[in-house]
Design a protein around this motif. Structure first.
Motif, mmCIF file in Angstrom:
data_model
loop_
_atom_site.group_PDB
_atom_site.id
_atom_site.type_symbol
_atom_site.label_atom_id
_atom_site.label_comp_id
_atom_site.label_asym_id
_atom_site.label_seq_id
_atom_site.Cartn_x
_atom_site.Cartn_y
_atom_site.Cartn_z
ATOM 1 N N ASP A 1 37.334 112.526 56.997
ATOM 2 C CA ASP A 1 38.212 111.802 56.065
ATOM 3 C C ASP A 1 39.314 112.720 55.554
ATOM 4 O OD1 ASP A 1 35.897 109.506 54.346
ATOM 5 O OD2 ASP A 1 36.627 109.630 56.430
ATOM 6 N N SER B 1 41.845 111.579 53.277
ATOM 7 C CA SER B 1 42.295 111.189 51.936
ATOM 8 C C SER B 1 41.192 111.389 50.923
ATOM 9 C CB SER B 1 42.701 109.724 51.915
ATOM 10 O OG SER B 1 44.031 109.546 52.287
ATOM 11 N N TYR C 1 40.470 110.719 46.708
ATOM 12 C CA TYR C 1 40.915 110.031 45.497
ATOM 13 C C TYR C 1 40.023 110.476 44.341
ATOM 14 C CZ TYR C 1 42.613 106.784 49.107
ATOM 15 O OH TYR C 1 43.202 106.240 50.208
ATOM 16 N N GLN D 1 45.605 110.996 44.155
ATOM 17 C CA GLN D 1 45.203 110.954 45.555
ATOM 18 C C GLN D 1 45.851 112.092 46.318
ATOM 19 O OE1 GLN D 1 46.865 107.848 47.938
ATOM 20 N NE2 GLN D 1 45.697 108.385 49.746
ATOM 21 N N TYR D 2 45.078 112.680 47.227
ATOM 22 C CA TYR D 2 45.595 113.656 48.162
ATOM 23 C C TYR D 2 45.343 113.191 49.577
ATOM 24 C CZ TYR D 2 46.744 117.138 44.699
ATOM 25 O OH TYR D 2 47.334 117.801 43.652
ATOM 26 N N TYR D 3 46.290 113.509 50.434
ATOM 27 C CA TYR D 3 46.140 113.187 51.845
ATOM 28 C C TYR D 3 46.443 114.441 52.638
ATOM 29 C CZ TYR D 3 46.938 111.278 56.479
ATOM 30 O OH TYR D 3 46.892 111.025 57.822
ATOM 31 N N ASN D 4 45.466 114.936 53.342
ATOM 32 C CA ASN D 4 45.620 116.093 54.225
ATOM 33 C C ASN D 4 46.323 117.254 53.514
ATOM 34 O OD1 ASN D 4 45.133 117.302 56.692
ATOM 35 N ND2 ASN D 4 47.049 116.600 57.593
ATOM 36 N N ARG E 1 49.553 112.489 47.216
ATOM 37 C CA ARG E 1 50.064 111.232 47.766
ATOM 38 C C ARG E 1 50.464 110.261 46.652
ATOM 39 N NH1 ARG E 1 52.224 107.545 50.106
ATOM 40 N NH2 ARG E 1 51.263 106.083 51.549
ATOM 41 N N SER F 1 36.559 109.209 49.287
ATOM 42 C CA SER F 1 37.339 109.607 50.454
ATOM 43 C C SER F 1 37.513 108.435 51.412
ATOM 44 C CB SER F 1 36.706 110.805 51.172
ATOM 45 O OG SER F 1 35.539 110.434 51.892
ATOM 46 N N GLN G 1 45.361 107.128 56.007
ATOM 47 C CA GLN G 1 46.209 106.995 54.842
ATOM 48 C C GLN G 1 46.408 105.547 54.410
ATOM 49 O OE1 GLN G 1 49.880 109.015 55.344
ATOM 50 N NE2 GLN G 1 50.328 109.085 53.177
#
Lengths: 120, 115
Positions: free
Chosen positions: B29, B31, B33, B48-51, B55, B93, B97
């Motif tokens: 995963d 992402s 949160y 939130q984070y993405y990679n 985000r 997670s 995205q």
């Protein structure tokens, strides 16, 4: 923006009866997902069932089914043959593809929950 | 078991202090949160984070910050703690995205008590 409304703060149900937990939603996205989560007193959030906006049939997962009425924007959770272990908070949530539709980018927007108590 | 790991499970600290909550997402995963759950506010999205990149931001206070590391684990830092910060903090997670038909998988939460 997305919005979820759960109008039943609490419910008492006799064991072995069926239970319907109400959920209505609002969104301008044509594509979205609807989810139900269970939170027992121990605190964890457990994913129960999912319904997509384009799904023709109502989702089912064991004793859980989702009564999806798109025109009415409702996604009620039905628990058949309730058990004492079903006592918990239940949250309806939705997720859409629009990063700005709420819930934090593509995260979940939650309702306030329904506290379900199953009585023996 | 959701596959999302949060530590610690419980945290008790005093006002004015700083704490760090840790989250390891499900394998694969990208992402992560963070949500805060309190009795009066319900489940509130924080960030939130993405990679590895931020985000989206929700109702996160300036005293709070987060980051996602190259191995995809994430940390939520809460500083200058106040009594009102007492809550259950969840990490969740998700694999990609923007996939509206997949659920978020939640960790068991960190229960923070500020005294």
């Amino acid at each position: 923006a997305q919005k979820i409304t759960q109008t039943q703060p609490g419910m008492f149900v006799q064991e072995k009866e069926a239970v319907t937990l109400d959920c209505t939603y609002d969104t301008s996205d044509p594509s979205y997902g609807l989810f139900w989560y269970k939170q027992p007193s121990s605190g964890e959030m457990i994913f129960l069932i999912y319904q997509g906006s384009y799904d023709q049939q109502n989702a089912t997962e064991g004793r859980y089914s989702l009564n999806f009425q798109k025109a009415r924007k409702s996604a009620n959770l039905v628990i058949s043959a309730s058990q004492l272990g079903d006592s918990a908070m239940y949250f309806c949530a939705m997720r859409g593809p629009n990063p700005y539709s709420g819930g934090g980018a593509d995260g979940l927007t939650f309702g306030k929950g329904t506290h379900l108590i199953i009585q023996p | 078991d959701s596959g999302v790991t949060q530590t610690p499970k419980h945290l008790i600290t005093a006002t004015g202090q700083r704490v760090t909550l840790r989250c390891s997402p499900r394998s694969g995963d990208l992402s992560v949160y963070w949500y805060q759950q309190s009795l009066d506010q319900g489940l509130q999205f924080l960030i939130q984070y993405y990679n590895g990149e931020e985000r989206a931001k929700g109702n996160i206070l300036e005293r709070f910050s987060a980051q996602q590391f190259p191995d995809l684990h994430s940390e939520l830092n809460l500083s200058s703690l106040e009594l009102g910060d007492s809550a259950l903090y969840f990490c969740a997670s998700s694999p990609t995205q923007v996939v509206y038909n997949s659920p978020l998988h939640f960790g068991n939460g960190t229960r923070l008590t500020v005294t």
